[in-house]
Each structure stands twice: as C-alpha cells, then as structure tokens.
Scaffold this motif. Structure first.
Motif, PDB file in Angstrom:
ATOM      1  N   ILE A 204      13.062 -30.984 100.984  1.00 44.47           N
ATOM      2  CA  ILE A 204      13.961 -31.512 102.012  1.00 44.47           C
ATOM      3  C   ILE A 204      13.165 -32.212 103.107  1.00 44.47           C
ATOM      4  O   ILE A 204      13.517 -33.315 103.534  1.00 44.47           O
ATOM      5  CB  ILE A 204      14.852 -30.390 102.586  1.00 44.47           C
ATOM      6  CG1 ILE A 204      15.853 -29.947 101.523  1.00 44.47           C
ATOM      7  CG2 ILE A 204      15.562 -30.843 103.858  1.00 44.47           C
ATOM      8  CD1 ILE A 204      16.604 -28.672 101.870  1.00 44.47           C
ATOM      9  N   VAL A 205      12.073 -31.606 103.549  1.00 43.99           N
ATOM     10  CA  VAL A 205      11.237 -32.223 104.577  1.00 43.99           C
ATOM     11  C   VAL A 205      10.643 -33.531 104.059  1.00 43.99           C
ATOM     12  O   VAL A 205      10.644 -34.548 104.760  1.00 43.99           O
ATOM     13  CB  VAL A 205      10.131 -31.254 105.055  1.00 43.99           C
ATOM     14  CG1 VAL A 205       9.094 -31.966 105.925  1.00 43.99           C
ATOM     15  CG2 VAL A 205      10.753 -30.087 105.819  1.00 43.99           C
ATOM     16  N   LEU A 206      10.163 -33.526 102.821  1.00 40.35           N
ATOM     17  CA  LEU A 206       9.587 -34.738 102.239  1.00 40.35           C
ATOM     18  C   LEU A 206      10.616 -35.861 102.168  1.00 40.35           C
ATOM     19  O   LEU A 206      10.352 -36.996 102.590  1.00 40.35           O
ATOM     20  CB  LEU A 206       9.035 -34.443 100.846  1.00 40.35           C
ATOM     21  CG  LEU A 206       8.535 -35.658 100.063  1.00 40.35           C
ATOM     22  CD1 LEU A 206       7.287 -36.236 100.715  1.00 40.35           C
ATOM     23  CD2 LEU A 206       8.269 -35.279  98.620  1.00 40.35           C
ATOM     24  N   LEU A 207      11.791 -35.567 101.629  1.00 39.83           N
ATOM     25  CA  LEU A 207      12.831 -36.587 101.495  1.00 39.83           C
ATOM     26  C   LEU A 207      13.306 -37.080 102.865  1.00 39.83           C
ATOM     27  O   LEU A 207      13.496 -38.285 103.064  1.00 39.83           O
ATOM     28  CB  LEU A 207      14.011 -36.054 100.687  1.00 39.83           C
ATOM     29  CG  LEU A 207      13.742 -35.813  99.212  1.00 39.83           C
ATOM     30  CD1 LEU A 207      14.923 -35.104  98.566  1.00 39.83           C
ATOM     31  CD2 LEU A 207      13.422 -37.108  98.493  1.00 39.83           C
ATOM     32  N   ALA A 208      13.494 -36.163 103.783  1.00 39.64           N
ATOM     33  CA  ALA A 208      13.938 -36.566 105.114  1.00 39.64           C
ATOM     34  C   ALA A 208      12.864 -37.380 105.824  1.00 39.64           C
ATOM     35  O   ALA A 208      13.183 -38.349 106.519  1.00 39.64           O
ATOM     36  CB  ALA A 208      14.301 -35.335 105.933  1.00 39.64           C
ATOM     37  N   SER A 209      11.613 -37.015 105.636  1.00 41.96           N
ATOM     38  CA  SER A 209      10.521 -37.780 106.248  1.00 41.96           C
ATOM     39  C   SER A 209      10.468 -39.193 105.694  1.00 41.96           C
ATOM     40  O   SER A 209      10.353 -40.161 106.436  1.00 41.96           O
ATOM     41  CB  SER A 209       9.174 -37.103 105.998  1.00 41.96           C
ATOM     42  OG  SER A 209       9.120 -35.862 106.619  1.00 41.96           O
ATOM     43  N   ALA A 210      10.574 -39.293 104.383  1.00 40.42           N
ATOM     44  CA  ALA A 210      10.508 -40.610 103.748  1.00 40.42           C
ATOM     45  C   ALA A 210      11.714 -41.465 104.117  1.00 40.42           C
ATOM     46  O   ALA A 210      11.579 -42.634 104.465  1.00 40.42           O
ATOM     47  CB  ALA A 210      10.421 -40.456 102.229  1.00 40.42           C
ATOM     48  N   ALA A 211      12.890 -40.886 104.064  1.00 41.56           N
ATOM     49  CA  ALA A 211      14.101 -41.659 104.357  1.00 41.56           C
ATOM     50  C   ALA A 211      14.323 -41.825 105.846  1.00 41.56           C
ATOM     51  O   ALA A 211      14.861 -42.834 106.282  1.00 41.56           O
ATOM     52  CB  ALA A 211      15.314 -40.971 103.730  1.00 41.56           C
ATOM     53  N   GLY A 212      13.895 -40.862 106.642  1.00 37.88           N
ATOM     54  CA  GLY A 212      14.121 -40.917 108.080  1.00 37.88           C
ATOM     55  C   GLY A 212      13.129 -41.785 108.817  1.00 37.88           C
ATOM     56  O   GLY A 212      13.303 -42.040 110.003  1.00 37.88           O
ATOM     57  N   GLY A 213      12.119 -42.263 108.151  1.00 40.80           N
ATOM     58  CA  GLY A 213      11.113 -43.068 108.814  1.00 40.80           C
ATOM     59  C   GLY A 213      11.607 -44.419 109.276  1.00 40.80           C
ATOM     60  O   GLY A 213      10.991 -45.074 110.093  1.00 40.80           O
ATOM     61  N   LYS A 214      12.750 -44.842 108.765  1.00 43.41           N
ATOM     62  CA  LYS A 214      13.266 -46.158 109.124  1.00 43.41           C
ATOM     63  C   LYS A 214      13.877 -46.183 110.513  1.00 43.41           C
ATOM     64  O   LYS A 214      13.859 -47.186 111.177  1.00 43.41           O
ATOM     65  CB  LYS A 214      14.307 -46.598 108.088  1.00 43.41           C
ATOM     66  CG  LYS A 214      13.722 -46.790 106.712  1.00 43.41           C
ATOM     67  CD  LYS A 214      14.811 -47.129 105.703  1.00 43.41           C
ATOM     68  CE  LYS A 214      14.218 -47.342 104.339  1.00 43.41           C
ATOM     69  NZ  LYS A 214      14.097 -46.144 103.567  1.00 43.41           N
ATOM     70  N   ASP A 215      14.444 -45.084 110.972  1.00 45.93           N
ATOM     71  CA  ASP A 215      15.115 -45.054 112.263  1.00 45.93           C
ATOM     72  C   ASP A 215      14.796 -43.746 112.973  1.00 45.93           C
ATOM     73  O   ASP A 215      15.636 -42.870 113.088  1.00 45.93           O
ATOM     74  CB  ASP A 215      16.622 -45.219 112.073  1.00 45.93           C
ATOM     75  CG  ASP A 215      17.331 -45.564 113.375  1.00 45.93           C
ATOM     76  OD1 ASP A 215      16.635 -45.745 114.399  1.00 45.93           O
ATOM     77  OD2 ASP A 215      18.564 -45.641 113.365  1.00 45.93           O
TER      78      ASP A 215
ATOM     79  N   ILE B  11       7.418 -35.832 111.797  1.00 45.43           N
ATOM     80  CA  ILE B  11       6.316 -35.077 111.208  1.00 45.43           C
ATOM     81  C   ILE B  11       5.018 -35.669 111.743  1.00 45.43           C
ATOM     82  O   ILE B  11       4.821 -36.882 111.720  1.00 45.43           O
ATOM     83  CB  ILE B  11       6.347 -35.154 109.660  1.00 45.43           C
ATOM     84  CG1 ILE B  11       7.667 -34.582 109.126  1.00 45.43           C
ATOM     85  CG2 ILE B  11       5.154 -34.438 109.050  1.00 45.43           C
ATOM     86  CD1 ILE B  11       7.893 -33.116 109.424  1.00 45.43           C
ATOM     87  N   CYS B  12       4.166 -34.804 112.246  1.00 43.02           N
ATOM     88  CA  CYS B  12       2.882 -35.255 112.791  1.00 43.02           C
ATOM     89  C   CYS B  12       2.069 -35.931 111.694  1.00 43.02           C
ATOM     90  O   CYS B  12       2.071 -35.474 110.549  1.00 43.02           O
ATOM     91  CB  CYS B  12       2.085 -34.074 113.326  1.00 43.02           C
ATOM     92  SG  CYS B  12       2.929 -33.119 114.604  1.00 43.02           S
ATOM     93  N   PRO B  13       1.382 -37.006 112.032  1.00 48.52           N
ATOM     94  CA  PRO B  13       0.543 -37.670 111.026  1.00 48.52           C
ATOM     95  C   PRO B  13      -0.558 -36.731 110.550  1.00 48.52           C
ATOM     96  O   PRO B  13      -1.081 -35.932 111.315  1.00 48.52           O
ATOM     97  CB  PRO B  13      -0.064 -38.854 111.776  1.00 48.52           C
ATOM     98  CG  PRO B  13       0.642 -38.950 113.069  1.00 48.52           C
ATOM     99  CD  PRO B  13       1.339 -37.645 113.326  1.00 48.52           C
ATOM    100  N   THR B  14      -0.863 -36.849 109.265  1.00 53.87           N
ATOM    101  CA  THR B  14      -1.965 -36.077 108.693  1.00 53.87           C
ATOM    102  C   THR B  14      -3.096 -37.034 108.354  1.00 53.87           C
ATOM    103  O   THR B  14      -2.918 -38.248 108.341  1.00 53.87           O
ATOM    104  CB  THR B  14      -1.532 -35.341 107.409  1.00 53.87           C
ATOM    105  OG1 THR B  14      -1.129 -36.310 106.445  1.00 53.87           O
ATOM    106  CG2 THR B  14      -0.404 -34.372 107.687  1.00 53.87           C
ATOM    107  N   ALA B  15      -4.245 -36.490 108.032  1.00 50.58           N
ATOM    108  CA  ALA B  15      -5.388 -37.331 107.694  1.00 50.58           C
ATOM    109  C   ALA B  15      -5.062 -38.239 106.517  1.00 50.58           C
ATOM    110  O   ALA B  15      -5.401 -39.417 106.513  1.00 50.58           O
ATOM    111  CB  ALA B  15      -6.610 -36.469 107.371  1.00 50.58           C
TER     112      ALA B  15
END
Length: 184
Positions: free
Chosen positions: A149-160, A168-172
């Motif tokens: 859920i976090v992965l999908l929301a991060s990927a899809a939520g990145g647009k807005d 989600i904090c950036p990782t290396a």
C-alpha cells in the motif's frame, strides 16, 4: 492495477482528513517504516469499515463479507505491535494537534477515523474491485500488505503531493546515491 493503486491512494488520502492543519504547514516526511507502521496499525479498522460499506453490494462469499472476521483477526496482532511506531508517525503528521494527547486515548479513535474517511468515498460500483484487491492481498503477511500500500501510494501519489498528508523521505537509492558497497 489502477484500482489497487486507487485503493492504496484512498487509504493514504483518508489519513489527510485526520490532520487538517498538517496540510496548511510543511508536509512532513515519514520513513517507509513509519508509513508502513501507520498503515499496519489501521488496516483492521479499514477492512471492517470497508466491509460494512460494501456489504450490500457484494455476495456473501466475498472476502469483505464472509472472509472478513478471520482477515481482521489475522491483522489485529500486527496492528497492536505497530501501534507505538504508528503513534510516532501520526504525531509527525498531526504536529501540535496531537502533541500531548495520551496515546491510550488516541488509539481507539485513530483507526475508525481513518477508516471512516476512506469508506465515505467508496461507491457501490467500486466494491467488487476493492474486494478483489483485498482478496489478492489477504494471503500476504500484514507487513507485506502495508508495504505494498505504501509503495503504490508513493508511486501514484507522487504526481500531486499537496493532497497527500505526508511524503516518504528520500532514500539513498531513490536519490541516486551510491552506498558504501558501490551499489545504488
């Protein structure tokens, strides 16, 4: 996949309703582990509320109807274990609105509040797709479901990102940095 991402986004966005002030201030950054703990802590309540919302739109053998009690029971122990880290993450999101509130008082409200915010946007026509997504996720360990859920929301939520209650904090690896092993 689009509906699964939509369901993940609905969960993600449902958390925004609990923290109106967080939207007005700088968007907090959560680690993936913090976001996963928050999702894990509320999943039993979300499953129950979505099941209630969709009960009249689904057949009796649907996961969100007949399979709901064992699913919620399986997710409850991990939700209880995730609560301390989830409370810290919720504190980041809520800021001064939740600072100083006794966690024992906040916990019984947090899950139902988030679940209610998610369920209010569900239309009967969406229930079969949501049930299918929950059915596909149900054999997964709760930590994998929350991670997905976090992965999908991060990927899809990145647009807005302005509509998201947190990021989600950036990782290396995400920033292109190279680790000490020479790998991204």
């Amino acid at each position: 996949m689009k509906t699964l991402a939509g369901a993940a986004i609905a969960l993600w966005m449902g958390m925004a309703a609990t923290t109106a002030q967080a939207a007005a201030e700088a968007q907090p950054c959560l680690t993936e582990a913090e976001a996963q703990s928050l999702i894990t802590a509320v999943l039993p309540d979300v499953f129950q509320q979505v099941g209630r919302t969709c009960s009249n739109a689904l057949p009796e053998n649907a996961t969100l109807r007949g399979g709901l009690p064992p699913l919620v029971a399986r997710y409850q122990a991990p939700a209880d274990l995730a609560w301390p880290q989830a409370m810290a993450a919720f504190g980041k999101i809520g800021g001064k609105d939740v600072a100083g509130i006794d966690p024992r008082l906040l916990r019984p409200m947090m899950g139902p509040m988030i679940a209610g915010a998610i369920a209010q946007d569900i239309k009967p026509r969406d229930c079969a797709t949501i049930d299918r997504a929950v059915s596909l996720m149900s054999p997964l360990p709760p930590s994998n479901t929350a991670g997905l859920i976090v992965l999908l929301a991060s990927a899809a939520g990145g647009k807005d990102k302005k509509d998201s209650p947190f990021s989600i904090c950036p990782t290396a690896a995400a920033t292109g940095s190279v680790s000490a092993t020479g790998r991204p």
